[in-house]
Design a protein around this motif. Structure first.
Motif, mmCIF file in Angstrom:
data_model
loop_
_atom_site.group_PDB
_atom_site.id
_atom_site.type_symbol
_atom_site.label_atom_id
_atom_site.label_comp_id
_atom_site.label_asym_id
_atom_site.label_seq_id
_atom_site.Cartn_x
_atom_site.Cartn_y
_atom_site.Cartn_z
ATOM 1 N N GLN A 66 9.326 1.667 9.724
ATOM 2 C CA GLN A 66 9.842 0.247 9.813
ATOM 3 C C GLN A 66 8.567 -0.755 10.061
ATOM 4 O O GLN A 66 8.600 -1.721 9.376
ATOM 5 N N GLU A 67 7.930 -0.398 11.087
ATOM 6 C CA GLU A 67 6.896 -1.245 11.626
ATOM 7 C C GLU A 67 5.666 -1.244 10.429
ATOM 8 O O GLU A 67 5.132 -2.424 9.980
ATOM 9 N N ALA A 68 5.405 -0.079 9.875
ATOM 10 C CA ALA A 68 4.237 0.150 8.828
ATOM 11 C C ALA A 68 4.815 -0.730 7.681
ATOM 12 O O ALA A 68 4.107 -1.419 6.988
ATOM 13 N N ILE A 69 6.187 -0.923 7.294
ATOM 14 C CA ILE A 69 6.642 -1.482 6.158
ATOM 15 C C ILE A 69 6.412 -3.003 6.287
ATOM 16 O O ILE A 69 6.119 -3.580 5.485
ATOM 17 N N GLY A 70 6.751 -3.350 7.719
ATOM 18 C CA GLY A 70 6.410 -4.883 7.882
ATOM 19 C C GLY A 70 4.888 -5.185 7.920
ATOM 20 O O GLY A 70 4.597 -6.299 7.667
ATOM 21 N N ASN A 71 4.019 -4.070 7.662
ATOM 22 C CA ASN A 71 2.726 -4.159 7.755
ATOM 23 C C ASN A 71 2.041 -4.197 6.323
ATOM 24 O O ASN A 71 1.066 -3.797 6.031
ATOM 25 N N ASN A 72 2.966 -3.861 5.318
ATOM 26 C CA ASN A 72 2.892 -3.570 4.013
ATOM 27 C C ASN A 72 2.350 -2.356 3.633
ATOM 28 O O ASN A 72 1.751 -2.042 2.607
ATOM 29 N N LEU A 73 2.762 -1.465 4.394
ATOM 30 C CA LEU A 73 2.327 0.062 4.229
ATOM 31 C C LEU A 73 3.805 0.773 3.869
ATOM 32 O O LEU A 73 4.437 0.929 4.696
ATOM 33 N N LEU A 74 3.686 1.544 3.028
ATOM 34 C CA LEU A 74 4.992 2.484 2.717
ATOM 35 C C LEU A 74 4.733 3.704 2.838
ATOM 36 O O LEU A 74 3.854 4.577 2.321
ATOM 37 N N VAL A 75 5.219 4.321 3.880
ATOM 38 C CA VAL A 75 5.200 5.916 4.184
ATOM 39 C C VAL A 75 6.462 6.294 4.564
ATOM 40 O O VAL A 75 7.504 5.446 4.375
ATOM 41 N N VAL A 76 6.728 7.764 4.728
ATOM 42 C CA VAL A 76 8.245 8.069 4.737
ATOM 43 C C VAL A 76 8.230 8.883 6.252
ATOM 44 O O VAL A 76 7.631 9.410 6.471
ATOM 45 N N PRO A 77 9.547 8.265 6.536
ATOM 46 C CA PRO A 77 9.778 8.876 7.948
ATOM 47 C C PRO A 77 9.926 10.501 7.820
ATOM 48 O O PRO A 77 10.607 10.827 7.121
ATOM 49 N N GLY A 78 9.620 11.141 9.154
ATOM 50 C CA GLY A 78 9.704 12.495 8.970
ATOM 51 C C GLY A 78 11.133 13.086 9.131
ATOM 52 O O GLY A 78 11.383 14.086 8.850
ATOM 53 N N SER A 79 12.178 12.136 9.675
ATOM 54 C CA SER A 79 13.696 12.547 9.781
ATOM 55 C C SER A 79 14.085 12.902 8.294
ATOM 56 O O SER A 79 14.930 13.668 8.243
ATOM 57 N N VAL A 95 1.046 -1.332 -0.013
ATOM 58 C CA VAL A 95 -0.080 0.123 -0.013
ATOM 59 C C VAL A 95 0.994 1.257 0.111
ATOM 60 O O VAL A 95 1.675 1.507 1.057
ATOM 61 N N ASN A 96 0.917 1.884 -1.146
ATOM 62 C CA ASN A 96 1.997 2.862 -1.306
ATOM 63 C C ASN A 96 1.425 4.131 -1.070
ATOM 64 O O ASN A 96 0.722 4.731 -1.964
ATOM 65 N N LEU A 97 1.609 4.728 -0.049
ATOM 66 C CA LEU A 97 1.373 6.284 0.266
ATOM 67 C C LEU A 97 2.794 7.071 0.595
ATOM 68 O O LEU A 97 2.718 7.758 1.530
ATOM 69 N N SER A 98 3.638 6.989 -0.429
ATOM 70 C CA SER A 98 4.937 7.446 -0.273
ATOM 71 C C SER A 98 5.108 8.591 -1.429
ATOM 72 O O SER A 98 6.146 9.246 -1.365
ATOM 73 N N GLY A 141 -3.687 22.066 1.912
ATOM 74 C CA GLY A 141 -3.194 22.117 0.725
ATOM 75 C C GLY A 141 -2.116 20.934 0.281
ATOM 76 O O GLY A 141 -1.818 19.896 1.325
ATOM 77 N N ALA A 142 -1.523 20.924 -0.975
ATOM 78 C CA ALA A 142 -0.740 19.903 -1.243
ATOM 79 C C ALA A 142 -1.352 18.482 -1.290
ATOM 80 O O ALA A 142 -2.701 18.452 -0.945
ATOM 81 N N PHE A 143 -0.545 17.402 -1.050
ATOM 82 C CA PHE A 143 -1.370 16.111 -1.010
ATOM 83 C C PHE A 143 -0.441 15.321 0.256
ATOM 84 O O PHE A 143 -0.301 14.012 -0.127
ATOM 85 N N TYR A 144 -0.154 16.110 1.188
ATOM 86 C CA TYR A 144 0.447 15.368 2.205
ATOM 87 C C TYR A 144 -0.196 15.385 3.610
ATOM 88 O O TYR A 144 -0.760 16.576 3.696
#
Ligand code: PLP
Length: 364
Positions: free
Chosen positions: A319-332, A29-32, A301-304
């Motif tokens: 990392q945990e999200a990726i382990g659960n099949n969800l791709l998001v981007v770390p705030g760092s 599930v790619n929300l990145s 606004g924007a899409f974030y």
């Protein structure tokens, strides 16, 4: 082969780590993603193809085709932004680099609200300028008092990005006027990146450039028309700044892609409000879906959207999200803090729905 020192000032380890983690995912599930999920409108593709067939394939003038430059100046004039000149750049990214090169000396300080679009930090470091971050947590609005407190004798520029990547936050008129007063008092240049102002959900476009002439407005067609690969952006600025940027462009990018400039001209005749309406609905979907379980600011606004990780550790949460099949981007990746993470809602509703489900499960 020995690389130049300046290459060491660009650190892409954060993004690379995410790519490495994502590499093993099959059908996540790619929300990145940092670009619209829709394609370039068919009519615009036709204009680009026709431009190529008509032989519009050679170099254009360095600053861009006059037809597009004039239309842009006129369009901004209608918004009460009286820019002296405009240059068409190789995406807004090309515009950021040219603007930094034209205005920042080594050691000059540039104030960057944190969180920020990654490129600002790395390009500033790359050219030897010093990014000075002003923390905007927890609501991501600017505080003119904090901005003034960050000013030193080396400060040259304040960078604004509204609607913001990665937070989706839109700066209010009161805040912008406050920043303008600070900038005017200290004789600073403002660079305002407004590439997402085609996605505004609760307000009309507003720019500090309406009141402050010492401003460079940066924008482009990557988000409004999904032309990310065609590389057309622009910068409206005082004449001398455009001339300096054009000089650098002459010996680097040369010009923005010719056919894509003609396509961009046609984009200005398109009504793109349906995309904005669609993304407003997606904004409501994601915000409504997670707001009860996450500390999160509603994007204007924007899409974030940029929620706080439940553990205050965005890196391990991703990392945990990726382990659960969800791709998001770390705030760092976007910040000197690592407490949050970025979700892109430039995705199909079904994908967003699956993402919400996973996120709510992970919220515990
Ligand atoms: N500015 C911001 C805030 C962005 O998020 C992006 C792309 O993600 C850009 C500029 C660069 O856009 P372009 O594709 O026009 O280079």
């Amino acid at each position: 082969m020995e690389l130049a020192e300046r290459t060491k000032r660009i650190d892409s380890s954060g993004i690379r780590k995410v790519f490495a983690l994502a590499a093993n995912m099959t059908d996540p599930v790619n929300l990145s993603i940092g670009q619209p999920h829709f394609d370039v409108p068919e009519s615009i593709k036709e204009v680009a193809i026709q431009a190529i067939r008509d032989g519009r394939n050679s170099y254009t003038l360095t600053a861009g085709i006059p037809e597009l430059r004039e239309r842009l100046l006129e369009r901004y004039r209608q918004r009460r932004i009286e820019a002296e000149d405009v240059i068409i750049t190789s995406g807004a990214s090309g515009g950021i680099l040219l603007c930094f090169l034209a205005l920042l000396n080594e050691g000059d300080e540039i104030i960057i609200p944190d969180p920020y679009f990654v490129m600002y930090k790395h390009l500033a470091n790359f050219i030897g300028a010093k990014p000075v971050y002003v923390d905007t947590y927890p609501d991501f609005q600017l505080d003119p008092v904090k901005i003034e407190a960050a000013i030193t004798p080396r400060t040259k520029m304040i960078l604004l990005n509204s609607p913001n990547n990665p937070t989706g936050v839109v700066y209010t008129e009161a805040v912008l006027r406050g920043v303008m007063e600070v900038a005017a008092k200290h004789g600073l240049t403002i660079l305002t990146d407004e590439i997402y102002d085609c996605f505004l959900y609760d307000s009309k476009p507003i720019s500090i450039a309406e009141w402050y002439p010492n401003t460079i407005v940066l924008s482009g067609f990557s988000k409004s028309a999904a032309m990310t690969g065609w590389r057309v952006g622009y910068a409206l600025a005082p004449k001398a700044v455009v001339a300096a940027m054009a000089n650098i462009q002459m010996y680097s990018f040369v010009c923005a892609p010719s056919f894509a400039q003609w396509a961009a001209l046609a984009v200005l005749d398109e009504d793109t409000s349906a995309n904005e309406d669609d993304y407003r609905r997606k904004r409501d979907l994601i915000y409504g879906g997670i707001k009860d379980r996450y500390e999160v600011t509603k994007p204007g606004g924007a899409f974030y959207i940029f929620p706080k990780a439940p553990s205050d550790d965005g890196d391990s949460f991703v990392q945990e999200a990726i382990g659960n099949n969800l791709l998001v981007v770390p705030g760092s990746v976007f910040s000197e803090r690592k407490t949050h993470f970025r979700i892109s809602f430039a995705a199909e509703d079904r994908e967003i729905g699956r993402g919400i489900e996973i996120l709510n499960r992970l919220a515990g």
